[in-house]
Design an enzyme around this catalytic site. Structure first.
Site, PDB file in Angstrom:
ATOM      1  CG  ASP A  62      -0.314  -0.435   2.506  1.00  0.00           C
ATOM      2  OD1 ASP A  62       0.926  -0.408   2.596  1.00  0.00           O
ATOM      3  OD2 ASP A  62      -1.036  -0.802   3.440  1.00  0.00           O
ATOM      4  CD  GLU A 135      -9.268   0.918   7.738  1.00  0.00           C
ATOM      5  OE1 GLU A 135      -9.220   0.041   8.631  1.00  0.00           O
ATOM      6  OE2 GLU A 135      -8.714   2.024   7.866  1.00  0.00           O
TER       7      GLU A 135
HETATM    8  N1  LIG Z   1      -1.239  -0.072   6.152  1.00  0.00           N
HETATM    9  C1  LIG Z   1      -0.529  -0.383   7.341  1.00  0.00           C
HETATM   10  C2  LIG Z   1      -0.631  -1.859   7.598  1.00  0.00           C
HETATM   11  O1  LIG Z   1       0.001  -2.552   6.543  1.00  0.00           O
HETATM   12  C3  LIG Z   1      -0.017  -2.177   8.939  1.00  0.00           C
HETATM   13  O2  LIG Z   1      -0.034  -3.561   9.135  1.00  0.00           O
HETATM   14  C4  LIG Z   1      -0.771  -1.499  10.047  1.00  0.00           C
HETATM   15  C5  LIG Z   1      -0.182  -1.767  11.421  1.00  0.00           C
HETATM   16  O3  LIG Z   1       0.880  -0.909  11.658  1.00  0.00           O
HETATM   17  P1  LIG Z   1       1.987  -1.137  12.743  1.00  0.00           P
HETATM   18  O4  LIG Z   1       2.822  -2.251  12.240  1.00  0.00           O
HETATM   19  O5  LIG Z   1       2.773   0.146  12.782  1.00  0.00           O
HETATM   20  O6  LIG Z   1       1.300  -1.452  13.995  1.00  0.00           O
HETATM   21  O7  LIG Z   1      -0.751  -0.115   9.822  1.00  0.00           O
HETATM   22  C6  LIG Z   1      -0.977   0.432   8.547  1.00  0.00           C
HETATM   23  O8  LIG Z   1      -2.292   0.823   8.535  1.00  0.00           O
END
Ligand SMILES: N[C@@H]1[C@@H](O)[C@H](O)[C@@H](COP(=O)(O)O)O[C@@H]1O
Length: 237
Positions: A62, A135
């Protein structure tokens, strides 16, 4: 699902590294990559190793809409600094956050994924169970698309920005259908604030409310979680 419970994120990074190494040793050529704080220890282990990706392709999950690739908040910048600078791939793809025509960008990215079938996809998980930026409520047959981020995701990701107002409101994301096409999936989650999402993913009903529960239907998933993220599971793994 193969569930591996480790003490902490540092230990999780070592386990994650092993999954990448095994994939490379078994001929994997295309790696689906993720950003966020979760995969950082795995990338660090890779950076400190002799693994070589110079014959491999990477395809990221993404990217924020409206953010330039050289902006420090972009996922492109994250990948450069956490992995690509030390471990260059033959070619690396991310959605272009500045694309003028989002519909054309979505098509371009789907074509890239079709032409480079992913051997190993690493995933984090959002506190609400999202994977990539899919989501809760996202349809499962969707490929790459533009997502309106939920308030919960904007709030969670605000820690990477100066203020919550600076967090982009939209992102390009691979869809759940694209993610499910990967041959092997590696999902990592660390910390207590991921415990509900992890429970939903592993033990909850297979439901759109927890996008990650779709992984219950994939034949080859490795889950690496620390004790805090595993704390709400009713079964011992
Ligand atoms: N798009 C990303 C995800 O790919 C990720 O897994 C998530 C969790 O983030 P973190 O690893 O910082 O907790 O956050 C974001 O929204």
């Amino acid at each position: 699902m193969k569930v591996i419970v480790v003490k902490d994120q540092a230990a999780g990074g070592k386990e994650g590294y092993k999954v990448f190494k095994d994939a490379l040793d078994n001929g994997a050529k295309v790696f689906g990559l993720a950003t966020g704080s979760t995969p950082v220890t795995t990338y660090k282990e890779i950076v400190n190793s002799d693994l070589d990706f110079s014959n491999c392709t990477s395809v990221n999950l993404d990217e924020y809409v409206g953010i330039a690739p050289d902006n420090e908040q972009s996922y492109k910048y994250f990948m450069q600094s956490h992995l690509f600078d030390a471990k260059p791939f033959k070619e690396s793809f991310l959605p272009n956050g500045l694309a003028d025509d989002p519909a054309a960008e979505v098509k371009r990215y789907d074509k890239i994924i079709d032409e480079h079938p992913i051997d190993l996809q690493i995933l984090g998980i959002g506190r609400n169970g999202h994977i990539g930026f899919n989501e809760p409520g996202t349809a499962r047959d969707v490929t790459t698309h533009v997502v309106d981020l939920t308030p919960s995701t904007i709030e969670a990701n605000a820690r990477f920005f100066e203020s919550e107002n600076d967090v982009p409101k939209q992102a390009f994301s691979m869809g759940l259908a694209s993610i499910m096409k990967s041959k092997h999936l590696l999902l990592e989650a660390f910390g207590e604030d991921k415990a509900d999402a992890v429970k939903g993913m592993i033990e909850g009903p297979d439901s759109l409310d927890c996008p990650a529960s779709i992984l219950q239907n994939h034949p080859d998933v490795t889950v690496i979680i620390d004790e805090a993220a595993a704390s709400k599971l009713s079964k011992k793994y």
